[in-house]
Design an enzyme around this catalytic site. Structure first.
Site, short mmCIF file in Angstrom:
data_model
loop_
_atom_site.label_atom_id
_atom_site.label_comp_id
_atom_site.label_asym_id
_atom_site.label_seq_id
_atom_site.Cartn_x
_atom_site.Cartn_y
_atom_site.Cartn_z
CB ILE A 1 7.10 1.48 2.68
CG1 ILE A 1 7.36 0.05 2.19
CG2 ILE A 1 8.00 1.84 3.84
CD1 ILE A 1 8.77 -0.18 1.70
N GLY A 2 3.80 0.64 1.83
CA GLY A 2 2.92 0.48 0.68
C GLY A 2 1.73 -0.37 1.04
CB VAL A 3 -1.62 -0.05 1.51
CG1 VAL A 3 -2.90 -0.84 1.72
CG2 VAL A 3 -0.98 0.29 2.84
N GLY A 4 -1.83 -2.34 -0.88
CA GLY A 4 -2.54 -2.68 -2.11
C GLY A 4 -3.59 -3.74 -1.83
N GLY A 5 -4.25 -4.20 -2.90
CA GLY A 5 -5.27 -5.22 -2.74
C GLY A 5 -4.70 -6.53 -2.23
CG PHE A 6 -0.59 -6.82 -2.71
CD1 PHE A 6 0.14 -6.46 -1.58
CD2 PHE A 6 -0.57 -5.97 -3.79
CE1 PHE A 6 0.86 -5.27 -1.54
CE2 PHE A 6 0.16 -4.79 -3.76
CZ PHE A 6 0.87 -4.44 -2.64
CG ASN B 1 -0.48 -3.81 4.98
OD1 ASN B 1 -1.24 -3.15 4.26
ND2 ASN B 1 -0.81 -4.18 6.20
CB VAL B 2 4.90 -3.13 0.74
CG1 VAL B 2 6.39 -3.24 0.49
CG2 VAL B 2 4.13 -3.75 -0.42
CG ASP C 1 -1.05 -1.51 -13.27
OD1 ASP C 1 -1.02 -1.70 -12.04
OD2 ASP C 1 -1.67 -0.56 -13.80
#
Length: 879
Positions: free
Chosen positions: A537-542, A544-545, A655
């Protein structure tokens, strides 16, 4: 050749005369007239010393006087030919030669005659070479009994550029002699100059100049003003010279400039003349480096300057300001000329330069750049049209730090209008009738370079982090190492390298209850169906969620970090540090963690309604009412206020944006994503740190100075407020250039009193005008240029609660008006005060006090009760 030599001798003589006057200025204070005469003799004997020993012979030097039957000689030695039968320059059906009826009292010999066109006419000039060319158009409304030239309205174009659109003489001109000067990058062997009168009018011209310019006069590279970044492609534009100033010195005429340019004195443009002082040295003192394009400006520009007046140098926030009128529909290039003729030693003068209130050059040290004193330097800065709604200002001022002399200096200024996307320098249409495109190269380039800058900053931070990694980082069996910053003060946890994983977990859980529940890796796998990709449900530099299910049906958001991502490690460390000590009903809650098998996993409460952004634009979701948007903004403000004030040090989120404000089942707002957050410095006004955040939300003061304060969050929140009101992104490069940046665009409409015209159409007619006014005032204060002028989040919160109160009173009033009320209901309903015109509609003072009191009590509530709703980082994108 003889003519060139004659002109050189005349120029040298004129320069000598002017040099003598400058020398007298310089020597008068010391009484050394003999020195001035000696320096004059040196300048005449060795003219290269003051002229930088460079001459220029233009390949094309076409000088035409219009309407005359003979040659016209100017005092600078230039000879203008008649346009009558001179090589077929003119093609016109019904032109008229005009001679002035007045005597000899004219501003120039070129003003004696004119050529009038009652229909379209064209001058054609054959060129010997491509490249930069000056095009100067002379207009003077000579007195004539038959034609009143002040009533003429016409346009002037070339084959591919619009120079003047519906031009007419400004009757407020003092001399009446107008010279429109252009710098065109010509690529064809012929330039056609077309005059097009409007219906029932005519066109006229007194003289035309087409002269080659040095190729290096406009380089390809410069800087953009905001953000301050490299700007490429300057030689792809055409230009119109708007101002050319010899700052601190006398006017320079075409007689004294090798390139035939004219330079004004700057005195009439200084806002406060009392705070500025002129300084000058002999022109021969100026030292042109071998690689410096010496004809960029005459030596006399660099040998005079304006500095801060002695009486003002001790004032900490003092600046000298020059003010200019400018066309707000076009980008402009500002060329600033500097030469340190003030200092007695190297690295003694540091100062700042501002354009339209924004930092253009910070800590300028001329001697370090030029490796000497009295050495010329210039800088080209592109100012976007969105920053020029109120004209153009240039300011210089000291750094106000212990860095040497408290002073500042400026030698020369040139302001050039840049052609639009349809190659127009006047009006919004091109030669072919096309309107200027909705995108703007300068805006797109600035945003692109800003993003590149952010990438480099992030890369630098990663490299620094890599070099600071623990020596045994590769031997770590678990990810407990990323939790260590939380326990920096726990010596038992840190002691001994043989501590077992089990004891680490025990210590971790017992010493840091803020981390919540410990999950085994098997539990996480079961909750996420072994990290099923369909559950992302989410993606970032860290990393996945994932959406997960625990405890027989409770939904959670599971954030799985990538151990090989330096950004992920850094942000996870920050996130765990922050969330371990935070608990508030308007902050997303941490439920637990897992650190088995070198995994870094955090478990959050799930926010079923996702990011605030999705509900105001970008998704086909039902539109939120104005009351709902106000409540979401208020909840977010409460969360941020708690961050700033609810801990001993205070925390800066860094942020704040609509994708980091998540909504639960009941649309209650909670601030999320603390990966970039910073502890505020105790006893200090700011934290010095590399710039991080999201473009469109970045505090401009933080960007310039790299000094982070809680007021940086306030600025970002101001952008969030405008997103909620206008239902559009903070940055949208697909929009017209004046609309790309939401904060700047909306504030322009706010200052005009027309903000209601750009709000979300879904809100039209449903907002109480006084509620909108209070909300807009809160946003405007948040977006103040300087952090010291912005309110605290507590003040912002109070204003938003007041705006909500106004809206509820308005809604209640409309409901009562639309329904029949019984006498009993009228007797028991709360009293509404009827305001005077222009005053807000509010309920009784008791209600206002009660509302404000509840809000403040709510802010201070740091306890978080149990909940069945758990965190989502849905649709979050990498920074």
């Amino acid at each position: 050749m003889e003519m060139e030599n004659s002109r050189w001798k005349k120029n040298r003589y004129a320069i000598g005369v002017q040099f003598l006057s400058l020398s007298f200025q310089s020597s008068a204070s010391t009484g050394s007239m003999a020195t001035a005469i000696f320096l004059l003799a040196l300048s005449l004997a060795f003219p290269s010393a003051s002229l930088s020993a460079v001459s220029f012979s233009p390949k094309d030097n076409i000088l035409i006087v219009c309407g005359a039957n003979s040659l016209v000689n100017l005092p600078d030695g230039r000879i203008f030919k008649s346009d009558t039968g001179s090589g077929g320059h003119l093609q016109a059906k019904d032109s008229v030669q005009l001679l002035t009826d007045s005597g000899d009292n004219l501003p120039s010999p070129l003003c004696r005659t004119a050529r009038i066109f009652q229909s379209d006419a064209t001058y054609s000039f054959q060129l010997t070479g491509a490249g930069w060319h000056w095009l100067r158009l002379h207009f003077y409304p000579i007195n004539n009994s038959k034609y009143d030239l002040k009533t003429a309205v016409f346009s002037v174009t070339t084959d591919d550029a619009v120079l003047l659109h519906r031009f007419s003489i400004d009757t407020n001109q003092t001399t009446g002699h107008i010279v429109k000067e252009y710098l065109l990058n010509v690529t064809k062997p012929q330039i056609n100059l077309m005059f097009v009168p409007v219906s029932n009018s005519f066109a006229f011209i007194n003289a035309v100049e087409v002269v080659s310019a040095p190729d290096y006069l406009i380089s390809n590279s410069g800087s953009s003003l905001f953000p301050v970044q490299a700007y490429e492609g300057l030689n792809q534009f055409n230009y119109q010279y708007v101002y050319r100033l010899n700052v601190g010195g006398p006017p320079i005429t075409s007689q004294n400039d090798t390139l035939g340019r004219s330079w004004e004195n700057d005195e009439s443009y200084i806002k406060n003349k009392a705070v500025a002082a002129n300084v000058s040295v002999p022109a021969m003192v100026v030292k042109f480096p071998e690689d410096f394009p010496a004809l960029i400006a005459p030596a006399f520009v660099y040998s005079s300057a304006v500095r801060m007046a002695d009486a003002e140098t001790q004032q900490p926030n003092f600046n000298i300001t020059w003010e200019f009128k400018a066309d707000p529909n076009f980008d402009h290039m500002v060329r600033l000329h500097f030469c340190d003729i003030l200092s007695k030693s190297l690295s003694d003068l540091y100062f700042n330069v501002y354009i339209n209130g924004k930092m253009a050059i910070s800590g300028l040290d001329l001697s370090s750049i030029t490796n000497g004193l009295a050495v010329p330097y210039y800088k080209d800065i592109v100012v976007n049209s969105t920053l020029m709604s109120n004209g153009l200002t240039i300011q210089i001022g000291p750094m106000n730090q212990d860095t040497g002399s408290v002073n500042a200096i400026l030698n020369g200024v040139e302001v050039l209008k840049m052609s639009s996307s349809v190659n127009s320098l006047d009006g919004e249409f091109g030669v072919d009738g096309k309107r200027a495109s909705t995108s703007n190269k300068s805006t797109v380039a600035a945003v692109g370079f800003a993003m590149m800058f952010g990438a480099f900053v992030g890369l630098g931070a990663m490299v620094m982090k890599w070099h600071k990694r623990p020596q045994d980082w590769q031997k770590s069996n678990s990810f407990s190492s990323w939790l260590l910053p939380v326990h920096a003060g726990d010596t038992s946890f840190m002691s001994g390298s043989k501590t077992s994983l089990g004891s680490q977990k025990s210590a971790l859980y017992s010493t840091t209850p803020g981390l919540g529940r410990y999950f085994s890796f098997a539990e996480i796998q079961e909750a996420t169906k072994n990290f099923d990709p369909s559950g992302i449900i989410g993606v970032g530099g860290f990393g996945n969620v994932y959406l997960g299910t625990i405890d027989e049906g409770t939904l959670v958001a599971i954030k799985r970090g990538n151990p090989h991502s330096e950004q992920g490690i850094t942000e996870f460390q920050t996130e765990i540090q922050m969330l371990s000590k935070l608990r508030h009903r308007h902050l997303v809650s941490l439920i637990g963690y897992c650190d088995e098998n070198s995994e870094m996993i955090l478990v959050y409460e799930y926010m079923s309604n996702g990011p605030f952004r999705d509900h105001i634009y970008g998704k086909n979701l039902p539109p939120l009412s104005w009351k709902q948007r106000l409540e979401i903004c208020i909840g977010s403000a409460r969360g941020l206020h708690y961050l700033h004030t609810g801990t001993a040090q205070g925390i800066i989120h860094r942020d704040v944006k609509t994708t980091n404000i998540l909504l639960d089942d009941n649309l209650v707002a909670k601030v999320a994503d603390f990966g970039l957050s910073k502890d505020a410095a105790i006893g200090q006004g700011h934290v010095s740190t590399a710039v991080k955040g999201s473009f469109g939300y970045l505090d401009p003061e933080y960007f310039r100075r790299q000094q982070l304060t809680e007021k940086s969050d306030v600025y970002s929140f101001g952008v969030v407020l405008l997103e909620a009101l206008c239902a559009r992104p903070a940055l949208d490069t697909q929009l017209p250039r004046e609309q790309v940046n939401l904060a700047e665009w909306a504030m322009q409409w706010k200052r005009k009193g027309l903000l209601a015209k750009i709000i979300d159409p879904h809100l039209q007619g449903s907002i109480n005008p006084e509620s909108l006014k209070k909300f807009a005032e809160a946003a405007e204060k948040c977006l103040a240029e300087h952090g010291v002028d912005r309110p605290s989040m507590g003040d912002v919160l109070w204003n938003l609660e007041y705006a909500l109160q106004l809206q509820e009173a308005f809604t209640q009033g409309k409901t009562e008006d639309d329904s029949e009320k019984s006498p009993e209901s009228m007797a028991t309903s709360p009293a509404v005060v009827s305001p005077l015109p222009g005053e807000p509609v509010v309920e009784s003072r008791e209600l206002e006090t009660e509302t404000r009191g509840n809000g403040l009590a709510d802010i201070q509530n740091t306890e978080h009760s149990g909940t069945n709703m758990f965190a989502q980082f849905a649709h979050l994108e990498g920074r």
